[in-house]
Design a protein around this motif. Structure first.
Motif, mmCIF file in Angstrom:
data_model
loop_
_atom_site.group_PDB
_atom_site.id
_atom_site.type_symbol
_atom_site.label_atom_id
_atom_site.label_comp_id
_atom_site.label_asym_id
_atom_site.label_seq_id
_atom_site.Cartn_x
_atom_site.Cartn_y
_atom_site.Cartn_z
ATOM 1 N N TYR A 149 28.119 -4.295 -37.789
ATOM 2 C CA TYR A 149 29.514 -4.044 -38.173
ATOM 3 C C TYR A 149 29.969 -2.621 -37.848
ATOM 4 C CZ TYR A 149 28.439 -8.215 -40.960
ATOM 5 O OH TYR A 149 28.030 -9.460 -41.380
ATOM 6 N N LEU A 150 29.389 -2.008 -36.816
ATOM 7 C CA LEU A 150 29.865 -0.722 -36.312
ATOM 8 C C LEU A 150 30.322 -0.922 -34.873
ATOM 9 C CD1 LEU A 150 27.337 2.030 -37.506
ATOM 10 C CD2 LEU A 150 29.699 1.696 -38.254
ATOM 11 N N ASP A 151 31.545 -0.518 -34.570
ATOM 12 C CA ASP A 151 32.011 -0.715 -33.202
ATOM 13 C C ASP A 151 31.516 0.401 -32.292
ATOM 14 O OD1 ASP A 151 33.697 1.508 -33.405
ATOM 15 O OD2 ASP A 151 35.524 0.327 -33.660
ATOM 16 N N ASN A 152 31.917 0.338 -31.036
ATOM 17 C CA ASN A 152 31.382 1.267 -30.041
ATOM 18 C C ASN A 152 31.794 2.707 -30.291
ATOM 19 O OD1 ASN A 152 30.722 -1.213 -29.096
ATOM 20 N ND2 ASN A 152 31.618 -0.979 -27.069
ATOM 21 N N ASP A 153 32.827 2.915 -31.099
ATOM 22 C CA ASP A 153 33.307 4.259 -31.399
ATOM 23 C C ASP A 153 32.943 4.690 -32.811
ATOM 24 O OD1 ASP A 153 34.629 4.587 -28.857
ATOM 25 O OD2 ASP A 153 36.147 3.197 -29.579
ATOM 26 N N MET A 154 32.029 3.971 -33.450
ATOM 27 C CA MET A 154 31.486 4.286 -34.771
ATOM 28 C C MET A 154 32.499 4.071 -35.892
ATOM 29 S SD MET A 154 28.857 7.389 -35.701
ATOM 30 C CE MET A 154 30.003 8.643 -36.260
ATOM 31 N N TRP A 155 33.391 3.111 -35.720
ATOM 32 C CA TRP A 155 34.273 2.705 -36.809
ATOM 33 C C TRP A 155 33.795 1.359 -37.360
ATOM 34 C CZ3 TRP A 155 36.847 6.758 -38.078
ATOM 35 C CH2 TRP A 155 37.369 7.619 -37.113
ATOM 36 N N SER A 156 34.023 1.140 -38.634
ATOM 37 C CA SER A 156 33.675 -0.154 -39.227
ATOM 38 C C SER A 156 34.543 -1.236 -38.587
ATOM 39 C CB SER A 156 33.911 -0.102 -40.735
ATOM 40 O OG SER A 156 33.419 -1.261 -41.355
ATOM 41 N N SER A 157 33.927 -2.342 -38.198
ATOM 42 C CA SER A 157 34.584 -3.286 -37.294
ATOM 43 C C SER A 157 35.070 -4.571 -37.953
ATOM 44 C CB SER A 157 33.611 -3.657 -36.163
ATOM 45 O OG SER A 157 32.433 -4.243 -36.690
ATOM 46 N N GLU A 158 34.970 -4.686 -39.287
ATOM 47 C CA GLU A 158 35.215 -5.997 -39.898
ATOM 48 C C GLU A 158 36.663 -6.470 -39.746
ATOM 49 O OE1 GLU A 158 35.738 -2.970 -43.173
ATOM 50 O OE2 GLU A 158 34.388 -3.332 -41.505
ATOM 51 N N TYR A 159 37.644 -5.572 -39.753
ATOM 52 C CA TYR A 159 39.027 -6.010 -39.590
ATOM 53 C C TYR A 159 39.243 -6.623 -38.207
ATOM 54 C CZ TYR A 159 41.009 -4.057 -43.908
ATOM 55 O OH TYR A 159 41.338 -3.820 -45.216
ATOM 56 N N ARG A 160 38.714 -5.987 -37.201
ATOM 57 C CA ARG A 160 38.878 -6.502 -35.838
ATOM 58 C C ARG A 160 38.105 -7.800 -35.649
ATOM 59 N NH1 ARG A 160 37.145 -1.798 -32.055
ATOM 60 N NH2 ARG A 160 38.114 -3.105 -30.454
ATOM 61 N N MET A 161 36.930 -7.894 -36.257
ATOM 62 C CA MET A 161 36.170 -9.142 -36.202
ATOM 63 C C MET A 161 36.942 -10.271 -36.871
ATOM 64 S SD MET A 161 32.307 -7.879 -37.067
ATOM 65 C CE MET A 161 31.812 -9.584 -37.283
ATOM 66 N N ARG A 162 37.483 -9.979 -38.047
ATOM 67 C CA ARG A 162 38.246 -10.994 -38.769
ATOM 68 C C ARG A 162 39.393 -11.536 -37.927
ATOM 69 N NH1 ARG A 162 42.335 -8.494 -42.776
ATOM 70 N NH2 ARG A 162 43.027 -7.833 -40.702
ATOM 71 N N ASP A 163 40.126 -10.620 -37.290
ATOM 72 C CA ASP A 163 41.288 -11.057 -36.512
ATOM 73 C C ASP A 163 40.870 -11.979 -35.370
ATOM 74 O OD1 ASP A 163 42.842 -9.542 -38.170
ATOM 75 O OD2 ASP A 163 42.959 -7.824 -36.816
ATOM 76 N N LEU A 164 39.785 -11.646 -34.674
ATOM 77 C CA LEU A 164 39.353 -12.472 -33.545
ATOM 78 C C LEU A 164 38.832 -13.821 -34.025
ATOM 79 C CD1 LEU A 164 38.931 -12.749 -30.538
ATOM 80 C CD2 LEU A 164 36.697 -11.628 -30.784
ATOM 81 N N ILE A 165 38.052 -13.841 -35.105
ATOM 82 C CA ILE A 165 37.536 -15.103 -35.631
ATOM 83 C C ILE A 165 38.683 -16.002 -36.079
ATOM 84 C CG2 ILE A 165 36.188 -16.129 -37.505
ATOM 85 C CD1 ILE A 165 34.362 -13.658 -37.364
ATOM 86 N N LYS A 166 39.681 -15.406 -36.726
ATOM 87 C CA LYS A 166 40.824 -16.198 -37.206
ATOM 88 C C LYS A 166 41.633 -16.750 -36.035
ATOM 89 C CE LYS A 166 43.060 -14.499 -40.655
ATOM 90 N NZ LYS A 166 43.950 -13.615 -41.463
ATOM 91 N N GLU A 167 41.891 -15.915 -35.036
ATOM 92 C CA GLU A 167 42.733 -16.336 -33.914
ATOM 93 C C GLU A 167 42.047 -17.377 -33.034
ATOM 94 O OE1 GLU A 167 45.041 -12.029 -33.694
ATOM 95 O OE2 GLU A 167 43.387 -12.497 -32.348
ATOM 96 N N LEU A 168 40.718 -17.359 -32.996
ATOM 97 C CA LEU A 168 39.982 -18.371 -32.232
ATOM 98 C C LEU A 168 39.774 -19.653 -33.034
ATOM 99 C CD1 LEU A 168 37.358 -16.158 -30.407
ATOM 100 C CD2 LEU A 168 38.974 -17.711 -29.307
ATOM 101 N N GLU A 169 40.240 -19.670 -34.288
ATOM 102 C CA GLU A 169 40.184 -20.861 -35.131
ATOM 103 C C GLU A 169 38.752 -21.362 -35.300
ATOM 104 O OE1 GLU A 169 42.833 -23.514 -33.131
ATOM 105 O OE2 GLU A 169 44.634 -22.500 -33.872
ATOM 106 N N ILE A 170 37.844 -20.419 -35.568
ATOM 107 C CA ILE A 170 36.433 -20.764 -35.715
ATOM 108 C C ILE A 170 36.181 -21.305 -37.120
ATOM 109 C CG2 ILE A 170 34.094 -19.825 -35.746
ATOM 110 C CD1 ILE A 170 34.964 -17.846 -33.616
ATOM 111 N N ASP A 171 35.454 -22.409 -37.198
ATOM 112 C CA ASP A 171 35.111 -23.030 -38.472
ATOM 113 C C ASP A 171 33.726 -22.638 -38.966
ATOM 114 O OD1 ASP A 171 37.522 -24.679 -38.617
ATOM 115 O OD2 ASP A 171 36.636 -25.824 -36.975
#
Length: 963
Positions: A697-719
């Protein structure tokens, strides 16, 4: 620093050695020039190396004049620092005159006059730059050099009989004037002959003059120890004393003086500020391992930045008397410096951000220990400091619960991912100012306990801080230790985390009210049993052991820290934090044994860590019991525990604890599970499954990545999605669990997978469908790291579907990977139900172990055997009808793409049979997008350039199949 005077100094409010005039002049002078050079090179490098003839690359190092006078902000910062330097500079000249003046001698007066003129001309050429007025700048600089000659010569002639000082002055003066020769030569080469590069060489000699000039004056520190500067309040009008030494009678009165009486808003604000300042300390300390961890992640091994874990041992420098006096008498300055750890979020570059956090930890540990030392003379004052530290830890855990296990002021947080860094920093400054508003009770020479061992106390401090950090810095850490899959048979993080806070609060109360109780062998034995239960047993029984240990750690903190503060703090806390560091490394190596030298020796031995921690704490308990036996008394007398001077502050601390519990419960209500867990395309009986290696959960620039992960998982409609490299419940990963946030925000069930006491890098499962049962597996790994797996059974539209989440071993361990492939093939083959494997296999398609995973033994099929560009991530299935497959680029979230597949779940036994029996030829047939129902299609938003750096890649578009 102790005064040399006796009764005459009763009215002194400040005293310090004359050496500090020299040191402060040296420090601020170097700071002025060095800061200008660093900032100038960072912001305006090409501009400040440019001269009238040449620029970069012919000239590549700036002159002093260009650095300090040509650009903002370096010019302003330099001028501020050099203005501060002027005070010590004039004081230095004055003290030198007082030291050397003798009746009937005129040389000291002449030297003093030359020193004053030299100081004034220094101000002239630094404030009138070559850009402002080139002629006057040169005139004043030349004048400065001219008056430096009588100053240096006179100082050498008038030097007191100090052989070392005389030697240094001669060497430095000789180097200074010797440097003038090449300086002039290269200036002529540049100015007259216009030789390219000559000005750069000239600049080096010019900077050398600055260094030597300041160094010459710094030698006075060797002579000024004969002076003590005293500020006296002759009328007694001052409200408080900053004496470096408090007379015994005054100190006794201070001990009996109530610190808090009645209710006053100012006292309440004091306690609130103290606790918040403790929260800042824990926030910065707990972020250190997290930002260090970023670097070995990308190096896949030791990076060198791990050395910054040693920043906690700065209290060892308090063993230097002069330095100890400086820190104790300037606590506010050092506590404010420690806030750099909060301000680190402003630094974008990960390396510089790491060093900023390291500096914050170093100064924070130093400042807090100095405060404990200074206040150790008064029990009530010391108790408030320890309470600020311990309740600050509770506040940190509460804040992390409210922010789904991320601390909102960590340097991996910012506004885009839910951080409150700016607000936290503002409150941190206000809290630090109020925390340090009361004068210290000693100047760093507080009487130390004669009884007891500093070494044993250091062991206990190391074990205590490790226990507090590793187990109690997040309410869900111990819960993840005892989690063992579905059905739920133990505590759940977002429902039962309050129990940990309750246990910690009870521990605080016991430690304050009955420290004699927790410093008994009986209490220690109970805590050891609790530690063993937490380590060995899962579910509620294991958690009860953890709660017992939590109460003990919080309670025993009071007598252990109090005792350590009254001994040699350079040993008790300097060595103590070194022991803490060793335990932190031990804590890492039990799981990272494949990447560190000697790692196999401690492989999978969390039990050894717990034993070491408890033995270290036991050393401190033994020390306290021994002290009690020798003195024939309890650690704290009953009268001391109940008198107003010792208890007046406790009502405020109780109020703060009550507020924290209320805040926690409000956050608990907000986080209580209330989702309906609906899949995205229930009408189509569709299940969209994904696999993603998320790099903790650390992105390439050392920021916590959970918000960006959430957005991609939601937009891809993953179950259903498997997350790998997801175990973050360790000190080096921040003791957090971001899967909680994803599950709650996306409306999904979550299985954390094998916990941190199972020594893996982690595997987690998120599902829109109910998880009826899940089993955690640790696969054969005789050489390399342990391979985790989850085997879960989901209720998918009334049909039982098995999902396997699996992370294979490393490429360097082929035998491990072979054994693991056989284990997984048998495990998958044992399931008669429709199944999906979401995995990290470390093999090429159609080669090697691939043919074990995709085989008659497993019964599994590859979602797309024609996808040749895979190495790690694979999706396999059986008993389902595959409809689509896509690979989505990760942007900068992690180093691995997200792979997604769509399946239709058969609705009856006849369709299930068809799904099992469909021919390979039919299974492989691809179709166009328009040939499949709209509900089965992948989102259009990721076509072409996509959004936020996410797009369909490799195939440039999703693949659809005849199902």
């Amino acid at each position: 620093m102790a005064s040399r005077y006796k009764d005459k100094d009763a009215g002194a409010v400040l005293s310090f050695s004359g050496q500090w005039v020299s040191w402060s002049h040296t420090a601020f002078a170097y700071l002025a020039f060095l800061s200008a050079l660093i900032i100038g090179c960072s912001l305006h490098y090409h501009k400040i190396v440019q001269n009238e003839w040449y620029g970069y690359p012919q000239e590549w190092f700036p002159s002093v004049s260009a650095t300090i006078g040509d650009r903002y902000p370096e010019r302003s910062i330099f001028m501020i620092a050099i203005a501060i330097t002027s005070g010590p500079r004039f004081a230095l000249v004055g003290l030198w005159y007082l030291l050397t003046a003798k009746p009937g001698h005129t040389l000291p007066k002449a030297v003093a006059i030359s020193g004053l003129i030299r100081t004034l001309t220094c101000g002239g050429w630094t404030y009138i730059t070559s850009t402002d007025d080139h002629d006057w700048h040169d005139i004043l600089m030349i004048s400065y050099i001219i008056f430096t000659l009588p100053w240096t010569t006179g100082c050498i002639l008038l030097s007191p009989p100090n052989a070392k000082a005389i030697k240094y002055r001669k060497y430095i003066a000789g180097a200074f004037f010797g440097t003038l020769v090449p300086l002039i030569y290269f200036f002529i080469q540049h100015k007259v002959h216009r030789v390219p590069g000559a000005y750069t060489i000239y600049a080096f000699f010019e900077w050398s003059l600055i260094v030597l000039d300041v160094a010459f004056d710094a030698v006075t520190a060797l002579d000024f120890d004969t002076f003590e500067l005293v500020v006296k309040d002759v009328k007694g009008m001052s409200k408080g004393s900053n004496n470096s030494s408090v007379p015994a009678a005054v100190l006794e009165k201070e001990k009996e003086k109530p610190v808090f009486v009645g209710f006053r808003l100012s006292d309440a604000l004091d306690i609130a500020a103290d606790v918040y300042h403790g929260f800042v300390f824990w926030s910065v300390l707990t972020s250190l391992g997290l930002v260090i961890w970023y670097f070995p992640l990308w190096h896949m091994g030791i990076s060198g930045y791990e050395a910054l874990v040693l920043t906690t041992i700065t209290p060892a420098f308090l063993g230097i008397k002069m330095f100890r006096s400086l820190v104790v008498q300037n606590q506010r300055f050092f506590h404010l410096l420690a806030l750099s750890g909060l301000a680190a979020y402003l630094v974008k570059d990960p390396v510089y951000r790491l060093f900023t956090v390291g500096f914050g930890v170093a100064t924070g540990c130093l400042a807090w220990v100095a405060t404990l030392l200074a206040d150790s003379a008064q029990p009530a004052r010391l108790e408030t400091r320890i309470l600020a530290w311990t309740i600050g830890l509770i506040m940190s855990s509460v804040a992390k619960f409210a922010w789904h296990t991320n601390n909102p002021v960590w340097p991996i947080m910012h506004a885009a991912n839910g951080g409150w860094n700016g607000t936290g920093l503002v409150f941190g400054i206000l809290a630090a100012l109020r925390f340090t508003r009361r004068a210290p009770l000693s100047g760093g020479d507080a009487p130390q306990e004669k009884n007891g061992s500093s070494l044993l106390s250091a062991l206990s401090i190391g074990g205590l801080f490790f226990g507090l950090h590793s187990l109690l810095s997040d309410t869900s850490t111990m819960i993840s230790w005892v989690w063992d899959g579905y059905p739920v048979r133990g505590p759940v993080a977002n429902v039962h985390g309050w129990y940990t806070i309750i246990a910690m609060t009870i521990g605080v109360a016991i430690g304050v009210l009955r420290p004699d109780l927790v410093t008994s062998w009986t209490a220690y034995g109970v805590a050891c049993v609790g530690a063993a239960i937490l380590t060995i047993y899962p579910h509620w029984f294991g958690y009860y052991g953890g709660l017992t240990l939590a109460m003990y750690l919080m309670a025993v903190a009071f007598p252990l820290i109090s005792s350590a503060a009254k001994k040699n703090v350079a040993v008790t806390f300097g060595l103590g934090f070194m022991i803490y560091n060793l335990l932190v490394l031990f804590h890492v190596w039990v799981v990272a044994y494949a990447f560190v030298p000697g790692g196999p020796l401690v492989r999978e031995h969390t039990d050894w860590i717990m034993i070491t921690m408890m033995l270290s704490i036991g050393a401190g308990v033994f020390d306290l019991i021994s002290q009690q036996a020798r003195s024939g008394r309890k650690t704290v007398k009953a009268s001391d525990r109940t008198r107003p001077s010792a208890t007046g502050h406790r009502r405020y601390h109780a109020g703060v604890l009550g507020f924290l519990h209320l805040f926690f419960l409000l956050a608990n209500v907000r986080r209580f599970p209330s989702n309906d867990y609906k899949p995205h395309h229930a009408n189509d009986r569709l299940i969209t499954a994904g696999i993603w290696t998320i790099h903790f959960y650390l992105d390439n620039d050392m920021w916590s990545s959970e918000y960006r992960m959430r957005d991609l998982i939601k937009e891809l409609e993953i179950d259903v999605i498997g997350l790998l490299e997801s175990d973050t419940q360790r000190i080096i990963m921040g003791n957090r669990d971001t899967s909680q946030f994803l599950a709650e925000d996306l409306g999904m069930y979550v299985d954390y997978g094998p916990g941190p006491n199972k020594h893996t890098w982690g595997a987690a499962l998120l599902s829109k469908f109910p998880i009826l049962n899940s089993t955690h597996h640790l696969l054969p790994s005789p050489v390399g790291e342990l391979a985790p797996a989850i085997h879960a059974t989901l209720d998918v539209y009334g049909t039982l579907v098995d999902v396997f989440v699996f992370h294979s071993g490393q490429e360097e361990d082929p035998e491990d990977r072979r054994l693991q492939s056989e284990y997984m093939a048998k495990l998958m083959g044992s399931s008669p139900r429709p199944s999906i494997l979401l995995s990290y296999l470390v093999t090429r398609p159609l080669e090697g172990n691939y043919n074990t995973y995709v085989s008659q033994t497993s019964g599994m099929k590859d979602v797309d055997p024609t996808d040749w560009d895979r190495w790690c991530e694979y999706i396999l299935y059986k008993g389902l009808r595959r409809t689509g497959y896509a690979r989505i680029s990760r942007s900068t979230i992690t180093d691995t793409e997200l792979q997604v597949a769509k399946f239709v779940v058969p609705s009856n036994e006849e369709e299930q049979a068809k799904a099992w029996d469909v021919s390979e030829e039919l299974r492989m047939r691809r179709v166009e997008e328009h040939e499949v129902p709209e509900g089965w299609r992948f989102p259009q938003m990721f076509r072409g350039e996509g959004v936020r750096g996410h797009r369909y890649h490799v195939f440039d578009e999703p693949r659809y199949y005849n199902y």
